[in-house]
Every structure is written in C-alpha cells, then in structure tokens.
Design an enzyme around this catalytic site. Structure first.
Site, PDB file in Angstrom:
ATOM      1  NE  ARG A 294      -3.671  -2.115   1.448  1.00  0.00           N
ATOM      2  CZ  ARG A 294      -5.038  -2.632   2.139  1.00  0.00           C
ATOM      3  NH1 ARG A 294      -5.346  -2.279   3.264  1.00  0.00           N
ATOM      4  NH2 ARG A 294      -5.838  -3.483   1.514  1.00  0.00           N
ATOM      5  CE1 TYR A 434      -2.487   0.466  -8.285  1.00  0.00           C
ATOM      6  CE2 TYR A 434      -2.986  -0.761 -10.160  1.00  0.00           C
ATOM      7  CZ  TYR A 434      -2.118   0.136  -9.527  1.00  0.00           C
ATOM      8  OH  TYR A 434      -1.115   0.900  -9.936  1.00  0.00           O
ATOM      9  CD  GLU A 435      -2.231  -3.780  -2.331  1.00  0.00           C
ATOM     10  OE1 GLU A 435      -1.884  -4.220  -3.211  1.00  0.00           O
ATOM     11  OE2 GLU A 435      -2.243  -4.443  -1.204  1.00  0.00           O
ATOM     12  N   GLY A 436      -7.039  -2.212  -2.394  1.00  0.00           N
ATOM     13  CA  GLY A 436      -7.913  -1.728  -1.517  1.00  0.00           C
ATOM     14  C   GLY A 436      -8.415  -0.290  -1.717  1.00  0.00           C
ATOM     15  CD  GLN A 441      -6.369   1.169   1.630  1.00  0.00           C
ATOM     16  OE1 GLN A 441      -5.896   1.377   2.851  1.00  0.00           O
ATOM     17  NE2 GLN A 441      -6.155   0.388   1.017  1.00  0.00           N
TER      18      GLN A 441
END
Ligand code: FAD
Length: 591
Positions: A294, A434-436, A441
């Site tokens: 992240r 992406y990546e959450g 978040q």
C-alpha cells in the site's frame, strides 16, 4: 511530449536532513551516507529520464496485445526491462543471499518514486514481482525460497498477485477459486481471477503467480483462504523450466490508463500449485505484505503528481497568455507567461507543496517499515500500520487531484493527447482503486487502526506532534508552522473523540465520516512533514549552507501548505461532526 527529471536533491534532503538516515541505529542505515545515496539516486534518475520516461507515451499509445495466448508488451519495453534488471535495480532492497543488494527498504522506495514517475505501467512489472518475492521471502519454505527467489529478485522471472474474481473484489470471503490436494503434495488450482496486473507478458522467461484459493472442506469465508505458488512453467528439480502449467490469459482488459501494463483475466484449469505458508492462513500471508504494497501504491500518487507538476511548470513558464495584473513582466513579448498569474501560481503551489510534503511522508513511512523489519521495533510497526491507509488513500486521492491541476494549466492542450498530460491523470486514477479502494482504506483506518492495541498508536502519534511543537515552538521562524499544526492536530483529536463518543451507539456515524477522517489525518501528516522540513531548512540556513535558495524555497513552500492546505482540517471535522444523518437520511429507493 512530457519529460521527467528525477528530484534527487529533494529526496536527499528528506533522507539526510529530515530522517538523518546515516546516523540512525536501524541496521544497515549507517551505510546510507549522503555520498552513497546520492550516487545511487543519480544513477537511477539517469536511467529513468533517459530510458523509461520516453517509453511512457509509447506504452500508453500501443498498449499490450494478446495474440494466440501470448501478450506482447509495447515496443522497447523488453529491452528496457533487461537494462533495469542488469543494472540490479530490481533487487536493490532484497537479501544478498538471493542476489539482491540488501539495501534498506527506504532506498527501494526512494528509487521506486523515479520508476513510478517515469513510467508507472512499466514499473508495475517489477513492482508486482517485488511484492510476490517478498511474500515468498517471509512465508515460503527454504526450498521455495531457493527455487524462486534468485530468479525473481533478478526479474528473470516476474510475479503476480491473484486475489480478485468477477464476483469478489473487496469482499474476498466470497472467493470461489478452489485448490484440491493432490497425492504428490501439490494442489490443483481451478477458477478464474480477473484484473491481474502483469498476468501474462513477454518480458520474462517465467511468471510466478501467487494465487489465493480455498481448499474444499476448510472454514467458510475469508478464514478458509490459502495462498499458493502457481508458476506459468513448472520448475524442474535442477531449476530448469519444465511443463507449461494449466493456466492461461483469457483476455486483457481495455482500460482508462496504465496501458503498458497487461491487466489479465487469468484462467486456472487444474493448474499445479504449491501451498505457501499455513493452510487457511492465506490472508495473513497477504497482510504481511500489505503495508509495503500500500505504501508502494501511495507512492504512485506522489509519482504521477511529481511528473505532471514538472511539465506544468515548464508549460507555465513558456506559454504566453494575458498580462500580469500588476504590470507587464514580458513587455517585449506579445503577452506574459502563464506563471505570472496568481491563479496559476496557486495551482503550482498546491502541486509543489503536495509533492514535497508527500515525499517526506512516504520516506518516513518506509523508515518505519525498516525499523519494524530490521530492528524488530513494535512501536514502529504499530505506527506504520496506523498510517498505511492514510498513505495509500490520501496520497493517491490528492496525487490524482494534482495531475488534474497540472493538466488544467495546459488549458485545452492538457485535454488533447498531443502534450501527453492526460496520461498522468489517467494513469494516476487506478491507484485510488487497487490495493484496497480508498473508501475501504478509510474504513480500515477508522474501523480497525484507530483502536489497534487499545488506541496506543494514535495516542503515540498525537504525543509525537505535541512533542515536536513543544520542542520547536520558540525557534525563530517556526511560528507559521507550529500554530497551524497544533490547530490541525486538535481537529484530528476532536474527530477521534467524536468517533469514540458516537461510533459505538451508531456505527454509521463513524463510517459516514471515515473518508473525511482519512483526509484530515493526511493533512495533519503533511503538516507535520512540512514543520519538520522547515526545522531542517532553518537549521541548514543557520549552519551556513551554501544552497540558500533551496532552503528558502522550502520554507516558502511549507508556509503555503500551512496557510492554504492545512485549514482543510476544519472542514473535514465539521463534516465528521455532522454525523450520519445528512449522509444516510435519504432512503435507498429515493436515489
Ligand atoms: C487496472 C487494475 C489492476 C488490478 N490489479 C490487480 C492485481 O494485480 N491483483 C488483484 O488481485 N486485483 C487487481 N485489481 C483489482 C482491484 O484490486 C479491485 O478492483 C479492487 O480491490 C476493488 O474491487 P472491485 O473492483 O470488485 O470493487 P468492489 O469490491 O465491488 O467495490 C466497489 C466500490 O464499493 C466500495 N466498497 C466495497 N465494500 C465496501 C464497504 N464495506 N463499505 C464501503 N464501501 C465499500 C469500494 O470502495 C468501491 O469503491 C486490479 C484492478 C484494476 C482495475
């Protein structure tokens, strides 16, 4: 076409003068003397400006092509990838025993900024490999490490992360891909993964897919997910490549940006895979990588903003439109350059104060990761866990906004493709997803991280800000930094208090404000970074530094952030304190 110059001077300022890396007791940091880091950064900067930046537009225009099951990357990508590999850049912060250079992660991140600025789509091939290799490094068996890591560290083989399926993105508990145990100890992996970055391409001899799947009979939902190594070509005992595995790329997605990176639908048809880490603990294995992954995506927000900003400055100096309101500044020309106009200056100051503050924030985050991994510092681990959703969510949102501002400086010329400015905006957009996704978040921050270890880390953050303000409150020149920072930190505490008082009895009250909280927190972090930057700049000037313009500009830019950006915390607090009612009052069927 856009150009890119690596901001090595500013990176050096953060490393040496804010973080003082060479004098830190983190193992490995004593080698990070200014001369050494300067040499690494300069070399990396040259490679990025000369080789990768010119390929950015090529990648955008050509994209990747799927033909007969093979993905062809844009012209020049393969040769450039080989050059990056041969320069040893892909293993900079990987252990020496697997062919890496064993430098601290902070150096990996400092160089990553350049790769992500010059060509984000290209950088993702090595970035995904780094993530997959890190997972094997931490969770793999000795044999798995010996088999895969040397080739992945050198990027002769690349890696991927396979989480997403058509019906499950955020909610991975819905996963359907299954892994059936085989007599030889391997698993047969069957299912479809979508949106897999670098899933298939022509840059490497083998692709090592890390795939999340469920072993039949295991616990329901997310607790039944395990992680598997599924290579494109099975690796023989002697390390040579054997049979093609039963997996294929079914399609590459057409998308808004990062065209040079292949985003693949991956079909696994009983492919051979090997469990990595413990059975049903796949999510835990992924979570180990989460802070790093992240932080890397947060860096993409900064990196795109930096590249777009550099070009916007050049354009604003060059383009002649209108006259300065206070009198002509280019009297011999038909008009003054855009940069004389206050509104253009506002935009450039927004961008500059964001990128420099964000750079300090991310490198500090990387140092916390080094403290955690290299020195086993549990407090640093707690702090970076708290800050990770802020780094990812705030910096990618604001980074995207800054690319839009840079595009705006070009007027209509920013919207057409000729100047290449729309690519920064299009490429930056994915980092918010992406990546959450960023909304998730914010949920993670408010729902989990604030209360982590009984709220110990958020309290430590407030203490750190308080301590800094106390220590530097009387230093001449610091008043424009300390007072706004204190006010912003008070807003953040008030927001935390609001959640504590209302969140339990009405969870919607907390979650309606979570996004604002993430941005409020982000502003306080950048405020803190600017206050630290100012302190370092004042010290350098007092110490007789020769580069006075650099430090004066630092102070001026920092004062801008404190005066013009940090007051946003009050707005975010007011929105948080309005609670759930304005957000949730309208019935779902009224939309
Ligand atoms: C170009 C690209 C590359 C990618 N690369 C990879 C990769 O390499 N590997 C991989 O596995 N995946 C990859 N992804 C997938 C990406 O990680 C997912 O798209 C992302 O996690 C979101 O999942 P989703 O698209 O299914 O959205 P959904 O989960 O359907 O979410 C939709 C929206 O709802 C919000 N939302 C969801 N749940 C909640 C909730 N509980 N509360 C509030 N809001 C919520 C989200 O924030 C989001 O805005 C990639 C995607 C793209 C587009």
């Amino acid at each position: 076409m856009p150009s890119y110059t690596a901001p090595t001077r500013d990176i050096q300022f953060v490393l040496n003068e804010i973080l003082d890396v060479a004098n830190s007791d983190v193992p490995g940091y004593s080698e990070l003397e200014p001369d050494f880091t300067a040499a690494v950064l300069e070399e990396c900067g040259k490679l990025n400006s000369a080789v990768l930046a010119p390929l950015n537009v090529v990648g955008d225009k050509e994209g990747c092509v799927l033909e007969n099951g093979v993905v062809r990357t844009p012209t020049g990508f393969k040769a450039a990838f080989d050059q990056v590999r041969e320069g040893g850049w892909t293993g900079l912060d990987m252990p020496e025993e697997f062919g890496g250079q064993n430098m601290p992660y902070v150096m990996g991140i400092a160089t990553l900024e350049m790769f992500a600025s010059s060509n984000q789509a290209f950088a993702m091939y090595q970035g995904l490999t780094h993530g997959a290799a890190s997972a094997i490094l931490v969770h793999g068996s000795d044999q798995q490490k010996a088999t895969y890591l040397p080739k992945m560290v050198s990027c002769e083989w690349t890696g991927t992360m396979n989480l997403t399926e058509p019906h499950c993105g955020t909610d991975l508990g819905l996963m359907r891909t299954k892994a059936e145990p085989q007599e030889d100890g391997s698993y047969a992996i069957t299912g479809q993964k979508i949106f897999i970055s670098a899933g298939e391409h022509d840059l490497a001899d083998n692709i090592i897919h890390l795939v999340l799947a469920k072993i039949p009979g295991g616990p329901e939902g997310i607790k039944g997910v395990s992680l598997f190594i599924v290579p494109k070509f099975i690796v023989n005992d002697d390390g040579s490549l054997g049979d093609r595995n039963a997996l294929s790329c079914g399609k590459i997605e057409e998308k808004m940006g990062i065209h040079g990176n292949s985003t693949c639908v991956m079909n696994y048809d009983g492919a051979r895979g090997w469990l990595i880490g413990d059975m049903h603990k796949g999510m835990r294995a992924m979570f180990t990588m989460m802070n790093e992954a992240r932080l890397g995506v947060g860096m993409q927000g900064l990196a795109q903003a930096e590249a777009a900003y550099q070009n916007a400055v050049a354009y604003a100096r060059d383009r002649l439109q209108g006259r300065a309101v206070t009198g002509a500044e280019n009297p011999d020309g038909p008009a003054d350059p855009l940069i004389v106009h206050p509104d253009i200056r506002r935009s450039l100051m927004d961008q500059k104060s964001f990128t420099e503050g964000a750079r300090a924030f991310i490198l500090w985050g990387a140092m916390l990761i080094d403290k955690s991994h290299r020195a086993g510092d549990a407090d640093a681990e707690g702090m970076i866990s708290l800050l990770t959703p802020v780094i990812k969510g705030f910096l990618t949102d604001r980074g995207y906004d800054m690319t839009v501002q840079a595009q705006q400086i070009y007027g209509g010329h920013g919207y057409i493709e000729e100047w290449g400015m729309s690519q920064f905006t299009r490429d930056a957009r994915i980092a918010m997803i992406y990546e959450g996704a960023n909304g998730v978040q914010a949920l993670d921050l408010v729902g989990r991280k604030l209360a982590l270890d009984g709220g110990k880390h958020v309290m430590a953050f407030f203490e750190m800000v308080k301590g800094f303000c106390k220590e530097n409150g009387d230093v001449e020149g610091m008043a424009p930094f300390i007072e706004p920072l204190k006010a912003a930190s008070k807003d953040l505490q008030a927001a935390g208090m609001y959640f504590m008082q209302n969140g339990m009895k009405n969870p919607n009250a907390a979650l309606s404000g979570s996004y604002d909280f993430m941005h409020l927190f982000g502003h306080v972090c950048l405020g803190l970074m600017w206050a630290r930057s100012a302190r370092a700049a004042l010290a350098a000037l007092a110490g007789g530094a020769s580069d006075t313009a650099f430090y004066e500009n630092k102070l001026t830019t920092g004062r801008y952030y404190m005066a013009r950006q940090l007051p946003m915390t009050a707005t975010h607090l007011a929105r948080i304190q309005s609670g759930a009612e304005p957000v949730m009052a309208l019935p779902a069927d009224a939309f």
